[in-house]
Design an enzyme around this catalytic site. Structure first.
Site, short mmCIF file in Angstrom:
data_model
loop_
_atom_site.label_atom_id
_atom_site.label_comp_id
_atom_site.label_asym_id
_atom_site.label_seq_id
_atom_site.Cartn_x
_atom_site.Cartn_y
_atom_site.Cartn_z
N LYS A 101 -2.98 11.73 -16.45
CA LYS A 101 -3.25 10.73 -16.49
C LYS A 101 -1.72 9.70 -16.24
O LYS A 101 -1.74 9.69 -17.37
CB LYS A 101 -4.14 10.26 -17.17
CG LYS A 101 -4.67 8.44 -17.19
CD LYS A 101 -5.39 7.99 -17.77
CE LYS A 101 -5.32 6.48 -17.76
NZ LYS A 101 -6.32 5.47 -18.93
N ALA A 188 -11.01 2.50 -16.36
CA ALA A 188 -11.40 0.67 -17.55
C ALA A 188 -12.14 0.19 -16.98
O ALA A 188 -12.41 -0.20 -16.29
CB ALA A 188 -9.96 -0.06 -17.94
N GLY A 189 -12.60 -0.82 -17.77
CA GLY A 189 -13.64 -1.83 -17.72
C GLY A 189 -15.32 -1.35 -17.99
O GLY A 189 -16.01 -2.82 -18.10
N ASN A 210 -13.69 5.44 -22.16
CA ASN A 210 -13.34 5.68 -23.37
C ASN A 210 -14.70 4.64 -23.83
O ASN A 210 -15.08 5.03 -25.33
CB ASN A 210 -12.24 5.60 -23.44
CG ASN A 210 -11.88 6.49 -25.03
OD1 ASN A 210 -10.33 6.88 -25.21
ND2 ASN A 210 -13.38 6.16 -25.66
N THR A 211 -13.94 3.76 -24.22
CA THR A 211 -14.81 2.41 -25.74
C THR A 211 -15.93 2.23 -24.86
O THR A 211 -16.98 1.49 -26.07
CB THR A 211 -13.45 0.69 -25.10
OG1 THR A 211 -12.59 1.03 -25.25
CG2 THR A 211 -14.27 0.09 -26.55
#
Lengths: 260, 67
Positions: A101, A188-189, A210-211
């Site tokens: 990535k 992301a997001g 991830n988050t």
């Protein structure tokens, strides 16, 4: 149903890709990843802690590379040179592993990608034989250029890394998806399950997060929710949704046989 | 011998040392690592035939949790 995600000639039954950062400990990381059903997991490459106690567990002990497809990333890199250098080290670290990535950041506050550096790095890495999944802005022209360079997947942001703001520009994502001949994954997001479902309903081939999992109050439960969201979003996309109509002149119940 | 490892200067007593010796000395045996010397990756297969020189700059990296 034989519906697989295909990246660089390898197929995966899970369309949810997950990161391995920000968890409480390795045991929680492992439990969340198991609950997510993910087969591809991202890892970061960092300086080894010299002088740490021998035998101290490492991420690889909990997530053996034989069990998962590792996706080493270039998180934290701000130049093409650093990103290329990092992934060459990753390739050596993971015995010639090619799938990577690429992300080159442009600003520490927003973590927004620097696409000029990203494109430069992508060109070098593709020439060097890497299979590059590339984190990018949601600009349809840039996404097409990354495809033409030879990247194996484009991964536009839904919103800023770690923001949990969800899908802010579904229209751009839709244009990218319509134009792409390689898989498009949202990276992301994503903040919660419905965001992942929306990404899949738009026609994304997968979602990387991830988050959204690691920062949930219960990461393992959220991982399970994300698994279902990605699956249901994919099925809804394949099923083809009904058209939206402001008024419906077609009730679901019979219009005859009413009692009065 | 003075060498820089992961950005930190370290002095070692030995006169001659290959990468395998260094990895042992740093208690990193058995860990999955990649090593770069002065910007060039040293393949794991060449650890024992690659000698470290005074002033070398080494990066020793591993995989950690990340998105």
């Amino acid at each position: 149903m034989s519906d697989f995600l295909k990246i660089a000639d390898k197929t995966y039954h899970s369309r949810l890709l997950v990161g391995t950062g920000k968890y409480q400990d390795f045991a929680q990381t492992r439990a969340a990843i198991d609950a997510s059903g993910a087969q591809i997991i991202t890892v970061a490459i960092r300086r080894t802690n010299i002088g740490q106690t021998a035998g101290e567990p490492s991420l690889l002990d909990y997530l053996p590379p034989e069990e998962f497809t590792y996706l080493p990333n270039t998180a934290g890199c701000y130049s093409a040179d650093d990103a290329v250098r990092t992934l060459r080290l990753a390739r050596e670290l993971l015995d010639g592993h090619k799938l990577v990535k690429l992300e080159v950041l442009g600003d520490p506050n927003t973590l927004y990608p620097n696409m000029i550096e990203t494109i430069a790095a992508a060109k070098t890495l593709v020439k060097d034989g890497f299979d590059v999944m590339v984190y990018c802005s949601d600009d349809p022209i840039i996404a097409k250029q990354l495809e033409e360079i030879g990247c194996v997947a484009v991964m536009p942001l839904a919103s800023l890394i770690g923001s949990g703001m969800g899908i802010l520009n579904p229209w751009n994502l839709q244009i990218i998806i319509e134009n792409a001949k390689i898989p498009v994954l949202v990276d992301a997001g994503v903040g919660t399950a419905s965001d992942a479902a929306i990404a899949m309903e738009l026609g994304c081939q997968g979602v990387l997060m991830n988050t959204a999992i690691a920062a949930a109050r219960d990461p393992v439960l959220m991982a399970s929710a994300m698994k279902k969201a990605v699956e249901s979003g994919r099925e809804a996309y394949l099923a083809g949704r009904m058209p939206k109509k402001l008024y419906s002149a077609s009730p679901s119940s019979p219009t005859t046989g009413l009692i009065a | 011998m003075l060498i820089t490892i992961n950005g930190k200067a370290r002095s070692f007593d030995f006169q001659q040392c290959n990468v395998t010796d260094l990895v042992t000395h740093l208690a990193l045996v058995g860990k999955r690592l990649a090593i770069e010397r002065n910007g060039e990756i040293i393949p794991r297969s060449q650890f024992s035939e690659t000698f470290i020189h005074d002033g070398d700059k080494l990066e020793i990296v591993g995989a950690v949790g990340g998105g």
